[in-house]
Enzyme design. Sequence first.
Site, mmCIF file in Angstrom:
data_model
loop_
_atom_site.group_PDB
_atom_site.id
_atom_site.type_symbol
_atom_site.label_atom_id
_atom_site.label_comp_id
_atom_site.label_asym_id
_atom_site.label_seq_id
_atom_site.Cartn_x
_atom_site.Cartn_y
_atom_site.Cartn_z
ATOM 1 N N TYR A 177 5.149 -7.788 15.390
ATOM 2 C CA TYR A 177 5.280 -6.545 14.625
ATOM 3 C C TYR A 177 5.913 -5.438 15.462
ATOM 4 O O TYR A 177 6.878 -4.793 15.032
ATOM 5 C CB TYR A 177 3.899 -6.105 14.129
ATOM 6 C CG TYR A 177 3.933 -4.876 13.235
ATOM 7 C CD1 TYR A 177 4.583 -4.906 12.006
ATOM 8 C CD2 TYR A 177 3.301 -3.693 13.619
ATOM 9 C CE1 TYR A 177 4.613 -3.786 11.182
ATOM 10 C CE2 TYR A 177 3.315 -2.578 12.797
ATOM 11 C CZ TYR A 177 3.971 -2.624 11.589
ATOM 12 O OH TYR A 177 4.001 -1.518 10.768
ATOM 13 N N TYR A 219 23.806 1.435 13.315
ATOM 14 C CA TYR A 219 24.594 1.644 12.096
ATOM 15 C C TYR A 219 24.932 3.127 11.904
ATOM 16 O O TYR A 219 25.991 3.462 11.384
ATOM 17 C CB TYR A 219 23.863 1.093 10.873
ATOM 18 C CG TYR A 219 24.275 -0.327 10.540
ATOM 19 C CD1 TYR A 219 25.111 -0.598 9.461
ATOM 20 C CD2 TYR A 219 23.844 -1.392 11.317
ATOM 21 C CE1 TYR A 219 25.501 -1.885 9.159
ATOM 22 C CE2 TYR A 219 24.221 -2.690 11.029
ATOM 23 C CZ TYR A 219 25.057 -2.939 9.950
ATOM 24 O OH TYR A 219 25.454 -4.223 9.651
ATOM 25 N N PHE A 257 0.828 -1.207 0.000
ATOM 26 C CA PHE A 257 0.000 0.000 0.000
ATOM 27 C C PHE A 257 0.868 1.265 0.000
ATOM 28 O O PHE A 257 0.875 2.033 -0.975
ATOM 29 C CB PHE A 257 -0.918 -0.058 1.225
ATOM 30 C CG PHE A 257 -1.593 1.244 1.586
ATOM 31 C CD1 PHE A 257 -2.319 1.958 0.649
ATOM 32 C CD2 PHE A 257 -1.516 1.732 2.880
ATOM 33 C CE1 PHE A 257 -2.951 3.156 0.986
ATOM 34 C CE2 PHE A 257 -2.143 2.920 3.231
ATOM 35 C CZ PHE A 257 -2.853 3.631 2.289
ATOM 36 N N ARG A 260 -7.643 -3.708 9.113
ATOM 37 C CA ARG A 260 -7.497 -2.342 9.627
ATOM 38 C C ARG A 260 -8.855 -1.656 9.691
ATOM 39 O O ARG A 260 -9.799 -2.035 9.009
ATOM 40 C CB ARG A 260 -6.520 -1.560 8.762
ATOM 41 C CG ARG A 260 -5.106 -2.119 8.848
ATOM 42 C CD ARG A 260 -4.114 -1.218 8.161
ATOM 43 N NE ARG A 260 -3.286 -1.961 7.231
ATOM 44 C CZ ARG A 260 -2.142 -1.522 6.734
ATOM 45 N NH1 ARG A 260 -1.686 -0.339 7.062
ATOM 46 N NH2 ARG A 260 -1.446 -2.258 5.899
#
Length: 317
Positions: free
Chosen positions: A141, A155, A8, A182
């Site tokens: 998640y 990093y 998306f 959602r």
Amino acid sequence: MVTGAAGFLGSHLCDALIAEGHSVIGFDNLITGKLRNLAHLKRESRFSFLERDICSQFDPGPIDYIFDFASPASPVDYMEHGIETLQVGSIGVFNLLELAKKHRATFFLASTSECYGDPLEHPQKESYWGHVNPVGPRSVYDESKRFAEAATTAYRRYRKIDVRIVRIFNTYGPRLQMNDGRVISNFMKQALRGDDLTVYGDGSQTRSFCYVTDEVDGILRLAWSSEQEPTNNGNPGEFTILECAREVLAATGSKSKIKFMQLPEDDPKQRRPDISKARALLGWEPKIDLRTGLQLSLDYFRTEVEAEQSAVRSASR
């Protein structure tokens, strides 16, 4: 380079980068992305697409910028693909950071408001560390993105990589998957079908919804800035889930009823971005309110529902 390019947000980002005159290589393993989101770019000379899993090492050659949008992002997807979600936020991010180091490219991480979990601070500022259950059903998640932020920051600190980190709040608009669980896609689909709108709990939990063009505008403003710390990107307009359901009913003209169901485990009670930093640093804030955004999304969702119903009719003949 855009990973998660067939998703998306990734596909809308590809469109925006090409519109700015950039050449884009899109990557996606299509675990949740859809090639149809990129079909309109098939004849675009400045766009190419490769089906790749970023958890496997590869090198596309010299690149200036890496936008990492590769991850299942909806509850339905990341709960089905929990291990893959953790892998893409760890192994995949490390692979991309190594690419950025090799080619001296800037690395842009698409993070999430889920880093704040079920927040005890409201609205959420970037300085808030969050209230996250590390072993709950949503943790695959939440923790993958929190780890990805830690890796990206490491990093920057130890390898001197130029990085950007955006924390994306609820976003909606055309190309949002119909069955991804959602709020907006669920309500639009149900309203257009004439089904009951399913509201979990009593509907008093809140969310903030940002239309996709506003979201991408904020992403690009951050990308071209020099800010290397996390930055919230979302619409600070706050709605209860019940208010959102009523807005969808008004937008669609549907006569659907509202049906209340049990609240899922670890579902955040409130979510609203503090975008003071984005306003001051990037001169950015959303322009499209929820009512307008729903109207702008209506044709897409109506077409999707009609196609789904047509497929069902054809299968039953």
